[in-house]
Design a protein around this motif. Structure first.
Motif, PDB file in Angstrom:
ATOM      1  N   ILE A 207      -2.687   7.945   8.512  1.00 48.52           N
ATOM      2  CA  ILE A 207      -1.759   9.068   8.661  1.00 48.52           C
ATOM      3  C   ILE A 207      -0.659   8.985   7.597  1.00 48.52           C
ATOM      4  O   ILE A 207      -0.288   9.992   6.981  1.00 48.52           O
ATOM      5  N   SER A 208      -0.148   7.771   7.378  1.00 46.03           N
ATOM      6  CA  SER A 208       0.898   7.560   6.371  1.00 46.03           C
ATOM      7  C   SER A 208       0.417   7.978   4.983  1.00 46.03           C
ATOM      8  O   SER A 208       1.121   8.669   4.248  1.00 46.03           O
ATOM      9  N   ILE A 216       6.560   1.408   9.468  1.00 49.84           N
ATOM     10  CA  ILE A 216       6.983   0.025   9.686  1.00 49.84           C
ATOM     11  C   ILE A 216       6.042  -0.619  10.695  1.00 49.84           C
ATOM     12  O   ILE A 216       5.663   0.001  11.693  1.00 49.84           O
ATOM     13  N   MET A 217       5.632  -1.855  10.390  1.00 50.76           N
ATOM     14  CA  MET A 217       4.753  -2.620  11.272  1.00 50.76           C
ATOM     15  C   MET A 217       5.501  -3.848  11.775  1.00 50.76           C
ATOM     16  O   MET A 217       6.041  -4.617  10.969  1.00 50.76           O
ATOM     17  N   LEU A 301       5.884   1.450  -1.864  1.00 48.61           N
ATOM     18  CA  LEU A 301       6.855   0.356  -1.871  1.00 48.61           C
ATOM     19  C   LEU A 301       6.673  -0.419  -0.571  1.00 48.61           C
ATOM     20  O   LEU A 301       6.907   0.115   0.515  1.00 48.61           O
ATOM     21  N   PHE A 302       6.243  -1.664  -0.676  1.00 51.12           N
ATOM     22  CA  PHE A 302       6.019  -2.510   0.504  1.00 51.12           C
ATOM     23  C   PHE A 302       7.070  -3.606   0.545  1.00 51.12           C
ATOM     24  O   PHE A 302       7.198  -4.393  -0.392  1.00 51.12           O
ATOM     25  N   MET A 303       7.831  -3.635   1.626  1.00 50.74           N
ATOM     26  CA  MET A 303       8.860  -4.662   1.803  1.00 50.74           C
ATOM     27  C   MET A 303       8.457  -5.540   2.979  1.00 50.74           C
ATOM     28  O   MET A 303       8.648  -5.171   4.140  1.00 50.74           O
ATOM     29  N   ASP A 304       7.861  -6.681   2.645  1.00 51.54           N
ATOM     30  CA  ASP A 304       7.443  -7.639   3.665  1.00 51.54           C
ATOM     31  C   ASP A 304       8.658  -8.443   4.113  1.00 51.54           C
ATOM     32  O   ASP A 304       9.606  -8.629   3.347  1.00 51.54           O
ATOM     33  N   PHE A 341       8.039   7.822  -3.066  1.00 47.01           N
ATOM     34  CA  PHE A 341       7.065   6.781  -2.721  1.00 47.01           C
ATOM     35  C   PHE A 341       6.798   6.774  -1.221  1.00 47.01           C
ATOM     36  O   PHE A 341       7.567   7.344  -0.429  1.00 47.01           O
ATOM     37  N   ILE A 342       5.703   6.137  -0.838  1.00 53.09           N
ATOM     38  CA  ILE A 342       5.441   5.864   0.574  1.00 53.09           C
ATOM     39  C   ILE A 342       6.052   4.506   0.884  1.00 53.09           C
ATOM     40  O   ILE A 342       5.722   3.509   0.251  1.00 53.09           O
ATOM     41  N   PHE A 343       6.954   4.486   1.853  1.00 48.65           N
ATOM     42  CA  PHE A 343       7.637   3.247   2.213  1.00 48.65           C
ATOM     43  C   PHE A 343       6.902   2.569   3.357  1.00 48.65           C
ATOM     44  O   PHE A 343       6.671   3.164   4.410  1.00 48.65           O
ATOM     45  N   VAL A 344       6.521   1.314   3.136  1.00 51.52           N
ATOM     46  CA  VAL A 344       5.848   0.516   4.165  1.00 51.52           C
ATOM     47  C   VAL A 344       6.633  -0.781   4.327  1.00 51.52           C
ATOM     48  O   VAL A 344       6.905  -1.479   3.353  1.00 51.52           O
TER      49      VAL A 344
END
Length: 499
Positions: A207-208, A216-217, A301-304, A341-344
């Motif tokens: 969906i994202s 956010i996970m 953009l992935f911020m772990d 961007f898609i923020f994850v």
């Protein structure tokens, strides 16, 4: 003798024309550069002298004054070496501009001491500016040829060294060259089928990707959060020409292009470490440069370990997540960088990470609340999809069957995006809909309205969160190829809100 050579600089990612004026007269032999150039430009004097000498030309002891106009705008970069050198050589009559090339072409390139012309930053911006202003062409380093060749409708003159430029000035002789082909099909080493279980999380990622929604996970260590996030690139559609040019432009200015990556035609995936500073993530510096959020433009953009980032970094994401751009103000003026961007994000539910498993968690309720407070309400409010991920069961771990492949999910994502292109053009996705768009494309019937009234009370939804539920529901409907939002689409969208 006064000579004018055309070149360009940039403010943010927007280029502007620079006239390099070179005045050569008799007098004390000095070499002065004025016009608000940076240290790199000031040092070009020594590079230019040695480059001209080592190409076999003799420089007379003259008074050389170089002015970069407009003089009130700061210029940066080593790409002014070539236009200054051309001005010096024409001014000293080492070469003659027989055909008026200096009035019709722009020049960009860094010089080595041997006279070789090296790769420069911001070349694609210069090419775009030359085309926009109606110039016939632009002379660039051969190493930048592939980057510049994606812009059509203007002559690109690649040069290996100063002698190539001199030959071009004398008779417009251009050496033959082949434009390298762009890689179009990308093969990923990873695939969504690598991830066992976690079907709800996979659905959230689909969906994202389809609607450009932030995600956010939250889950225990080892449940697959990072593994899932890294595979979102494998289900995103290929970039169109406009996106390729815009993203390549950003990387060109920031110095992110090289021989192995001369063009950004694969969607960026940026993953900054949690010790990264605010300026590195958002952008900034004395002369503003793009940050991670701009380098992720048209990508992910992935911020772990999201809550481990400094609070000022997390809070500085508020405006970019909403506006899809970042504005940086300095004494020299305001600069805007795109941040579409898609923020994850991914994080643990508590300091030890095991609060979803009561028998393993050793955190107090106070510690859990304090940990959760690191994510403020305004940040959570800007995230469309919230998903809690549990650790796999014993049966799921041992199960050897593979899940759905990225290619199959990508096909559904592409179809959903095609629907959005038909609806909005290529300017926006469902995640970026305005209030007017919501009124037009997210109409609720009486039953759906009743469901939303209950959700507003039970989930304490703000107006922004209410709109985000509608946007997600619209994307879910598009994935199902439904023209209207049904009850089932709305219920699934609400299932991805934080309780």
């Amino acid at each position: 003798m006064l000579v004018k050579v055309l070149s360009s600089s940039y403010l943010g990612i927007e280029p502007f024309l620079v006239e390099v004026e070179v005045d050569i007269t008799n007098g004390l032999p000095i070499f002065t550069i004025v016009g608000l150039g940076d240290t790199v430009i000031s040092e070009s004097r020594d590079r230019i002298r040695s480059a001209i000498k080592n190409m076999g030309y003799n420089l007379e002891p003259k008074r050389i004054v170089v002015n970069l106009t407009p003089a009130n705008m700061r210029k940066v970069g080593s790409h002014f070496d070539l236009p200054i050198a051309v001005g010096v050589m024409v001014g000293m009559r080492l070469v003659k501009d027989y055909t008026g090339i200096l009035n019709r072409y722009m020049f960009i390139g860094e010089l080595s001491l041997t006279g070789k012309i090296r790769r420069s930053h911001g070349v694609i911006s210069g090419v775009l500016l030359a085309k926009e202003l109606g110039y016939e062409g632009i002379v660039i380093p051969t190493e930048n040829l592939k980057e510049a060749s994606i812009i059509e409708g203007i002559k690109i003159i690649p040069a290996d060294n100063l002698r190539d430029v001199m030959n071009f000035l004398q008779n417009e002789k251009v050496k033959e060259y082949k434009v390298p082909k762009m890689e179009e099909n990308f093969v990923f080493d990873i695939d969504m089928s690598d991830v066992k279980g976690q079907e709800k999380a996979k659905r959230a990622i689909e969906i994202s990707a389809a609607g450009g929604h932030n995600l956010i996970m939250v889950g225990a260590p080892g449940c697959g959060k990072s593994m899932l996030a890294k595979r979102i690139s494998t289900i995103l559609p290929e970039m169109n020409e406009k996106e390729i040019i815009e993203t390549t432009k950003i990387y060109s200015i920031s110095g992110g292009l090289n021989e192995s990556k001369p063009i950004i035609n694969k969607r960026p995936f940026r993953m900054p470490h949690h010790t990264t500073t605010s300026a590195a993530v958002i952008g900034g510096g004395k002369v503003p440069r793009p940050g991670e959020i701009s380098l992720a433009n048209n990508g992910v953009l992935f911020m772990d370990e999201f809550v481990e980032f400094p609070k000022d970094v997390i809070e500085s994401l508020r405006e970019p997540l909403e506006e899809r751009k970042v504005s940086i103000t300095r004494s020299m003026g305001k600069v805007e960088f795109p941040a579409n961007f898609i923020f994850v994000a991914a994080c643990n539910p508590c300091p030890c990470g095991f609060s979803f498993d009561d028998d393993k968690c050793n955190c107090s309720s106070f510690e859990i609340r304090r940990y959760a407070k690191k994510l403020s309400g305004p940040i959570i409010d800007r995230i469309d999809l919230y998903i809690e991920i549990r650790r796999l069961s014993e049966e799921e771990m041992i199960n050897l069957s593979n899940g759905e492949k990225s290619l199959d999910i990508k096909e559904r994502v592409k179809k959903a995006r095609d629907i959005q292109i038909e609806r909005f053009g290529d300017e926006k996705l469902n995640g970026y809909m305005s209030n007017k768009d919501l009124e037009k494309y997210c109409h609720l019937d009486s039953e759906s309205e009743k469901i939303m009234r209950g959700a507003i009370r039970s989930l304490n939804l703000s107006m922004r969160a209410f709109n985000k539920v509608l946007k997600v529901a619209r994307t879910i409907a598009d994935l199902e190829n439904c023209k209207i939002i049904n009850k089932i689409h709305l219920m699934e969208a609400l299932a991805f809100r934080k309780n």
